[in-house]
Design an enzyme around this catalytic site. Structure first.
Site, PDB file in Angstrom:
ATOM      1  N   THR A   1     -21.711  87.158  54.581  1.00  0.00           N
ATOM      2  CA  THR A   1     -22.608  87.921  53.728  1.00  0.00           C
ATOM      3  C   THR A   1     -21.773  88.359  52.531  1.00  0.00           C
ATOM      4  O   THR A   1     -20.586  88.672  52.685  1.00  0.00           O
ATOM      5  CB  THR A   1     -23.204  89.156  54.432  1.00  0.00           C
ATOM      6  OG1 THR A   1     -22.150  90.050  54.784  1.00  0.00           O
ATOM      7  CG2 THR A   1     -23.972  88.758  55.685  1.00  0.00           C
ATOM      8  N   HIS A   2     -22.360  88.361  51.353  1.00  0.00           N
ATOM      9  CA  HIS A   2     -21.633  88.688  50.120  1.00  0.00           C
ATOM     10  C   HIS A   2     -20.422  87.768  49.927  1.00  0.00           C
ATOM     11  O   HIS A   2     -19.444  88.141  49.271  1.00  0.00           O
ATOM     12  CB  HIS A   2     -21.176  90.157  50.108  1.00  0.00           C
ATOM     13  CG  HIS A   2     -22.269  91.136  50.387  1.00  0.00           C
ATOM     14  ND1 HIS A   2     -23.151  91.560  49.425  1.00  0.00           N
ATOM     15  CD2 HIS A   2     -22.638  91.750  51.542  1.00  0.00           C
ATOM     16  CE1 HIS A   2     -24.007  92.417  49.956  1.00  0.00           C
ATOM     17  NE2 HIS A   2     -23.724  92.544  51.244  1.00  0.00           N
TER      18      HIS A   2
ATOM     19  N   SER B   1     -10.517  62.331  39.138  1.00  0.00           N
ATOM     20  CA  SER B   1     -10.247  62.840  37.794  1.00  0.00           C
ATOM     21  C   SER B   1      -9.565  61.778  36.959  1.00  0.00           C
ATOM     22  O   SER B   1      -8.761  60.991  37.466  1.00  0.00           O
ATOM     23  CB  SER B   1      -9.352  64.085  37.896  1.00  0.00           C
ATOM     24  OG  SER B   1      -8.811  64.413  36.630  1.00  0.00           O
TER      25      SER B   1
ATOM     26  N   LYS C   1      -7.198  64.636  42.541  1.00  0.00           N
ATOM     27  CA  LYS C   1      -8.512  65.288  42.642  1.00  0.00           C
ATOM     28  C   LYS C   1      -9.521  64.453  43.442  1.00  0.00           C
ATOM     29  O   LYS C   1      -9.547  63.231  43.371  1.00  0.00           O
ATOM     30  CB  LYS C   1      -9.083  65.555  41.246  1.00  0.00           C
ATOM     31  CG  LYS C   1      -8.338  66.593  40.432  1.00  0.00           C
ATOM     32  CD  LYS C   1      -8.389  67.970  41.064  1.00  0.00           C
ATOM     33  CE  LYS C   1      -9.778  68.553  41.116  1.00  0.00           C
ATOM     34  NZ  LYS C   1     -10.376  68.758  39.787  1.00  0.00           N
TER      35      LYS C   1
ATOM     36  N   GLU D   1     -22.420  69.145  42.796  1.00  0.00           N
ATOM     37  CA  GLU D   1     -22.465  69.833  41.506  1.00  0.00           C
ATOM     38  C   GLU D   1     -23.663  69.375  40.678  1.00  0.00           C
ATOM     39  O   GLU D   1     -24.340  70.187  40.036  1.00  0.00           O
ATOM     40  CB  GLU D   1     -21.156  69.596  40.752  1.00  0.00           C
ATOM     41  CG  GLU D   1     -19.950  70.241  41.436  1.00  0.00           C
ATOM     42  CD  GLU D   1     -18.624  69.832  40.801  1.00  0.00           C
ATOM     43  OE1 GLU D   1     -18.651  69.127  39.775  1.00  0.00           O
ATOM     44  OE2 GLU D   1     -17.582  70.213  41.342  1.00  0.00           O
TER      45      GLU D   1
ATOM     46  N   GLN E   1     -51.212  66.384  26.885  1.00  0.00           N
ATOM     47  CA  GLN E   1     -50.349  65.201  26.905  1.00  0.00           C
ATOM     48  C   GLN E   1     -48.944  65.568  27.376  1.00  0.00           C
ATOM     49  O   GLN E   1     -48.222  64.726  27.911  1.00  0.00           O
ATOM     50  CB  GLN E   1     -50.285  64.575  25.511  1.00  0.00           C
ATOM     51  CG  GLN E   1     -49.403  63.339  25.427  1.00  0.00           C
ATOM     52  CD  GLN E   1     -49.505  62.674  24.074  1.00  0.00           C
ATOM     53  OE1 GLN E   1     -50.589  62.274  23.644  1.00  0.00           O
ATOM     54  NE2 GLN E   1     -48.375  62.563  23.376  1.00  0.00           N
TER      55      GLN E   1
END
Length: 474
Positions: free
Chosen positions: A159-160, A281, A287, A294, A326
């Site tokens: 939570t949070h 990358s 990477k 995303e 339209q």
């Protein structure tokens, strides 16, 4: 109007439209995808005209044969719209006139582009909603397959975005399945309301010809004709409502995408994506990026924008048809296209990802996620929860100060924190015992999670069958 081009209007005009007007009005570049549905509606309309005595048997036969030939030519790419065709209706009438001559002009009796386009768009969207549902089921299947592997894999629930209580990863994945099931329900609810045929409404007032809107509706897979001809051509609720469902679905997908981004980060390290569903990358060789997740987040904004666009377009329109309408098709088509791209990619990413169970197990008790177990243990001893909460809070504060875990506190320190704490509290200070204690329906214990899985699989089987139904005549 110039005799060299096909037009559905212009008898009262001495000249053709200015180039600027023509360029603004043209929409065939995006509404051409409605061609199969316009042709299906044209076949139904031809039969109704014959039933009304406006086409004889020979004319009907030639008309239907020409429509079939035109459809085959469209499918093969042999017939395409030209720069002079204003919209899909103009292009197809040109094709029909090329095949039938003046007989082709008879099909326009008793209908207008206003009821045509409303019908075509309903047919298109009802057809494509089934594909959307199929892709949704496949994504839910992927989540369920992963959940089945991790019914008892512990992980820290959040939570949070802070560690809260232990849950199982199967339970977490099923928490993403539930909104998808609701999205499927919304799609079917939408389809029930969209299954009304506008054809027969004409421009706005119906027709003085003895047509049969109910027969057209039945042939095209609708449940009934529209109850009011003005509403039939002005209604775009079905577009706005589908765009709402699509945008809410986009939000659900975005939340899942966000979690995958977190799970695959170095900080979490809970999930490894398959190479086929990740990117690298151009400058950093190490990477491995969760681009699908995303892009899913980003596409949600696009879907919400489609909804806002249509609602804004509709909000001030007087009855009935206005050319503003339209602008309903591009957002609708964009939402369909976006989800056709996103859903299969996301399903593939989920189904092939590798879960790092060892890291999840190690993270599950971190951040004092078992503190609530201590408070509940005290409650079972008869301590009011308010006091139990305070006692447990002091125990956590001691552990934070000493940088130790809850189960590492000595017996003496337990008594120092509260006389209510004794060594038997250690019985609840394990993730496994915390999970096993969750036996209520819908909770994170292995038993309830198994029940959730069975229920979700059963529901998806029903949706699978609905998604394969064909509502548009083939």
């Amino acid at each position: 109007m110039s005799s060299s081009r096909t037009s559905l209007w212009g008898g009262r005009f001495a000249g053709g439209p200015a180039e600027a007007l023509a360029r603004l009005s043209v929409c065939v570049q995006f509404d051409w995808r409605l061609a199969p549905y316009d042709l299906a509606a044209s076949r139904a309309h031809a039969r109704v005209l014959a039933g009304a005595g406006l086409l004889d048997a020979d004319e009907l036969g030639r008309m239907l044969a020409a429509l079939d030939d035109l459809e085959a030519a469209c499918a093969a790419g042999e017939f395409r719209p030209t720069v002079d065709d204003e919209d899909v209706h103009t292009a197809l009438e040109r094709g029909l006139l090329e095949r039938l001559g003046t007989l082709g002009g008879k099909l326009r009796a008793g209908r207008s582009r206003n009821d045509q386009v409303a019908t075509d768009l309903r047919l298109y969207l009802r057809d494509h909603v089934r594909g959307m549902a199929t892709n949704l089921v496949q994504l839910a299947d992927a989540l369920i397959e992963q959940a089945e592997r991790h019914v008892d894999t512990p992980v820290p629930g959040m939570t949070h975005l802070q560690h809260a209580q232990p849950v199982t990863f199967g339970h977490w994945l099923l928490a993403h399945v539930q909104p998808l099931l609701r999205d499927l329900e919304r799609l079917r609810d939408w389809d029930t309301r969209a299954a009304i045929s506008p054809l027969g409404a004409g421009a706005l007032a119906g027709s003085s010809l003895p047509l049969d809107p109910a027969a057209v509706a039945k042939e095209l897979g609708f449940v009934a004709p529209a109850a009011n001809s003005m509403d039939a051509v002005a209604d775009r609720d079905f577009v706005a409502e589908l765009l709402f469902v699509a945008s809410l679905l986009g939000v659900h997908l975005s939340r899942l995408g966000e979690e995958v981004v977190l799970w695959t980060s170095q900080e979490f390290g809970w999930v490894e994506l398959d190479d086929a569903f990740a990117t690298g990358s151009s400058i950093m060789p190490q990477k491995k990026n969760a681009d699908i997740a995303e892009l899913t987040r980003g596409k949600a904004g696009r879907l919400i924008g489609d909804l806002v666009s249509v609602l804004t377009m509709l909000k001030g329109l007087p009855l009935t048809y206005n050319r503003d309408m339209q602008e309903d098709k591009e957002p609708a088509f964009d939402a369909v296209d976006t989800l056709e791209l996103v859903l299969p990619a996301l399903a593939g990413m989920i189904s092939t990802m590798t879960v790092r169970v060892d890291r999840m197990v190690a993270a599950a008790p971190a951040g004092y996620t078992l503190a609530t177990e201590v408070a509940d243990w005290l409650v079972r001893k008869g301590i009011p929860f308010r006091e139990a909460h305070e006692v447990t809070g002091r125990l956590v504060a001691l552990c934070v100060a000493r940088e130790c875990a809850l189960d590492e506190v000595s017996d003496g320190d337990l008594e120092l924190v509260s006389p209510h704490l004794d060594p038997s509290v250690r019985d609840v200070l394990s993730v496994r015992s915390a999970l096993a204690a969750r036996t209520t329906p819908g909770s994170t214990g292995p038993g309830p999670v198994a029940d959730q899985l069975a229920s979700a699989v059963d529901k998806l089987d029903g949706w699978r069958e609905w998604a394969t139904e064909h509502v548009v005549p083939r």
